[in-house]
Write a protein that holds these residues in place. Sequence first.
Motif, PDB file in Angstrom:
ATOM      1  N   GLU A 189       0.806  -1.219   0.000  1.00 12.82           N
ATOM      2  CA  GLU A 189       0.000   0.000   0.000  1.00 12.82           C
ATOM      3  C   GLU A 189       0.841   1.272   0.000  1.00 12.82           C
ATOM      4  O   GLU A 189       0.412   2.310  -0.490  1.00 12.82           O
ATOM      5  CB  GLU A 189      -0.933   0.004   1.221  1.00 12.82           C
ATOM      6  CG  GLU A 189      -2.183  -0.853   1.047  1.00 12.82           C
ATOM      7  CD  GLU A 189      -3.041  -0.383  -0.117  1.00 12.82           C
ATOM      8  OE1 GLU A 189      -3.271   0.837  -0.250  1.00 12.82           O
ATOM      9  OE2 GLU A 189      -3.459  -1.232  -0.923  1.00 12.82           O
TER      10      GLU A 189
ATOM     11  N   HIS B 232       1.165   3.201  -3.266  1.00 15.07           N
ATOM     12  CA  HIS B 232      -0.110   3.502  -3.935  1.00 15.07           C
ATOM     13  C   HIS B 232       0.005   4.675  -4.900  1.00 15.07           C
ATOM     14  O   HIS B 232      -0.408   4.592  -6.067  1.00 15.07           O
ATOM     15  CB  HIS B 232      -1.179   3.778  -2.860  1.00 15.07           C
ATOM     16  CG  HIS B 232      -2.509   4.126  -3.426  1.00 15.07           C
ATOM     17  ND1 HIS B 232      -2.914   5.441  -3.686  1.00 15.07           N
ATOM     18  CD2 HIS B 232      -3.537   3.335  -3.824  1.00 15.07           C
ATOM     19  CE1 HIS B 232      -4.128   5.433  -4.194  1.00 15.07           C
ATOM     20  NE2 HIS B 232      -4.538   4.163  -4.287  1.00 15.07           N
TER      21      HIS B 232
ATOM     22  N   ASN C 277      -0.255   4.747  -9.110  1.00 14.42           N
ATOM     23  CA  ASN C 277      -1.268   5.562  -9.806  1.00 14.42           C
ATOM     24  C   ASN C 277      -0.646   6.446 -10.882  1.00 14.42           C
ATOM     25  O   ASN C 277      -1.302   6.801 -11.858  1.00 14.42           O
ATOM     26  CB  ASN C 277      -2.031   6.434  -8.800  1.00 14.42           C
ATOM     27  CG  ASN C 277      -3.105   5.649  -8.071  1.00 14.42           C
ATOM     28  OD1 ASN C 277      -3.647   4.686  -8.608  1.00 14.42           O
ATOM     29  ND2 ASN C 277      -3.417   6.049  -6.839  1.00 14.42           N
TER      30      ASN C 277
END
Length: 756
Positions: free
Chosen positions: A570, A573, A577
Motif C-alpha cells: 500500500e 499507492h 497511480n
Amino acid sequence: MAKTYKIIVSGQVQGVGFRPYVYSLAKDFSLTGTVSNNEHGVIIYVTGAPKNAEGFYDNLIKNPPPVSKIISSAIEEVPIQNFNRFQIIPSSKEGQVNLPLTPDFAICDDCKKDIADVKNRRYNYAFTTCVNCGPRWSITKTFPFERAHTSIADFPMCESCNNEYTNPANRRFHSQTNTCPECGISFEFTDNRGNIFKAENIFKTIAKQLSEGKIIAIKNTSGYLLCCNAEDDGVVKKLRTLKNRPNKPFAVLYPSLELLQNEACLNAKAIDVLTSTERPITIISLSNYKGHIALQEVAPGLNQLGVMLPYTGILQLLANQLDVPIVATSGNIHGSPILSHKKDVEVKLKSVADYFLHHNLEITHPQDDSVLKISDKYNFECLFRRSRGYAPNYLNVEVQSNDKILALGADLKNSIAFFPNQHLYVGQYLGNLENFDVYNRFVEEIKAFINIFEQKPEVILVDKHPNYQSTQYGLELSKKWNTKLYFIQHHKAHLAAVLGEYGLFKDDNVLGVVWDGTGYGDDGAIWGGEFFKYNAGEMERLAHFEYFDWISGDKMSKEPRLSLFSLADESFHDLLNSKFSREELNVLTAIKSKNKLKTSSVGRLFDAVSSVLKICDFNSFEGEAAMLLENRIIDYNIGRCVNYCKGFSGKTIPTLLILKGVQSDIKNGLETAQIATNFLFTLASIIYKVAENSGSSKICLSGGVFQNTTLIDMLIELNDNRYKLYFNRNLTPNDENMAFGQMMYYLNCENRTHLQ
C-alpha cells in the motif's frame, strides 16, 4: 645414429600456420620427414639425430605459432624411415574429426601493411590474409582445415598465389585462405534498387556516401554490417527507426586506435582486448570523452560505449578512407539473426540501407561480433556475447565420457554445445529462439555440427522448461534418433557452467549464486534469485529471494513497472497511480488476486527498482532497465553505502524489504546514483551473509545479473580475500552459457531427470 619419431599435436592447430612453422623448425634442426593435418590434429614424422629431434619437439611445444593453442602432444620412436627432405604432405582422414575447430582471426599487422603498400600486389585487396589471420569458422564446410573444405575453394589460386603457397620462405606458405586480386573474391556495389555502381576505389566511394548521411550494408567475412556516420545524429536516428531498434546501443567502429585514444580514455587492458586476435566490441567508459559521436542516438542515456577496431581487410580498407567513427551494427532487423546472403539482404534490408556492398565469398557460419566489458575498478573482463573470434571451440575443460552429447541450451541468447569425440565445441551466439529466423539458424547449426563430425548424439540435453523451443526441438530429435533425453534445471546449469570453467566438480561446500531474469524451477515457480550448496556432484537449493507474483507472462520482463506492481504494498499507492491507468490497475489487481505463479527473480527485482527510481518502465530490449540502473553509478565509495537488508539471517531474502529501503531513501531525498549504489551494495552484502551462514569458502556466481560489472567490482572490493570468487570468464554469465552448463551438469552431477 639417426632415428625416426612420430609426433601428434592436438588443439587449435589447423588453419593457424602450424604446418609451415613445423616445416621451418624441422629445417633448423636438420631433420627430414613429413607433416600433415589429420582428423586428430597435426601428425609429424621426423628422422635425424635424437638430440635434434628432442630439441625440435621441445621448441615446437614451448613456442608454437602465435594463434595456435596446443592441448596435448606426444612423441614416440617408430621404426626408422628414410626421407629425402622435410615436406608438407596432403592431409589424410581415416576417421571422424577429433580436433578443435578454428575460429576467425583478426587481420594481422603484416597483412595490414600489404594492403596499404602501393607497391604490393595486394594493395587495396580486401581479402588479404596469411597463416596468422583471416576467416576460418565462418567459411568452414568440413574438417580437417584445408582449402578444399572451405568456401574459399571456389577461388582457385593463380600462379603467383600458388608460388607463395609452395614457398617455405613466404608467410603464405600453405595458407589455405590465400587469394589475390587476380584470382580472388570480388565486390559488387549497388543501391537499394539493384543498380550496380563501378568505382576505382570502392571504399573511397563508401566513405563519401557515409559522410553524406547514407546507410550502407557491408558484407564482411562473417555477415553483413549496417554502417552509418556515428557523428550524424539524424542518420543514426533514421537507422534506429528502420532497424526497429529504439534504444539498444549501437557498436561503433573506430578507424584507428590512435583516433580512439584521442577521444576516449583507455587503459592497458582495454587496448589489449581491442587489438587482440579476437577483436571483440569492447564496452568502454565515456567519462572524459572528447569526441563528436552523437552519443544520445548511438548509446541513449548511457555513460558507456561499445567500440571496436577494424578486424578484416574489408573494414581496414574502409577505415583507411575514414576520419570519423562509424556505427557498425549487425545486418538484420532487430531480433533477427545476422544476414549473410545477398538475396536475403536485398529483401530484408531494402528499406533500411541506401547502398549494399556485396562480395561472392560464401559465409557458411554467420556470426555476430563478440562483446566484452572491462570493469572500472578491478579490470575484470566479462564477456557479454561470445561469437566471432571465440566460437566454436572451448579449450579449457577436459571431458571424460563415452557418450556423444548434444546440449541445446535455453531460448534466450541461445548457443549449442556438442561433445562428439574427445573435444567440446560451444557454438556462437545465435539469439532468441522465439524469432522464427533465429530458430531456423539454430536448426542449421545443429545439422552443421552433426555433418562435420559425422556423429549423431546418443544423449540430448535440454532445459527443464517444457515450452522452450530448444526443449521442444530436443524432444523431436530424441524421438527421431531414439536417443536419451535429459532435462537440466536452468539455474543448476548456470552453476555447472562456472564449476566446469574452473574444474571444481570434486570440491565440497561450494556456494553457488545464480541470479537472472527467469528460469523454470524444480517447484514449478520462476526462479532467478538462487543460492545452492554444491557438494561433489550434488546441488541443494540453500536459499532464495522471497517469492512475489509473476503476472502477465512474458510481458513482465518487458515492462519493469509490472515488477514494481507485483512487489508493491500500500505504501507505493501513489507511485502506482502515476504509472498505470485506473483500468490497468483494476485488471492487474484482479490478475494478482488469482495468480498462483511465483518468482524469486533478481532480474525482475532490478526492474522494480529501476521503475521505483523512475529510470525505466518499459524495456525496448532485454535487460534495458538493469543496464540503465547500473549506468547511473559513475563512481562509488564503498564506505558510504547502506545495506537495505542488514537484518537478514534466514534462508529467504526479504525482497520487499529491499524495495522499501529504496523507497525510503527516495523520500529522504537521496540522489538516484547513491540509491542505485546502495541497492547493488545490498545485493553484494547478501551474498556474503549467505556465504557466512553456509560456511563456504568458495563462491561461484553466474546468471545474467552478473553482467553488472559494478556489482562484480563491489564483490571483489568487499571480499578482502575472505573467499575465493569464481565468475564466468571464457563464457558469458547469461544464457549463452546454458548449453555448456547442461553438458557439465550431465557429466558431473547426480539427480538428472531422464525422459524414457
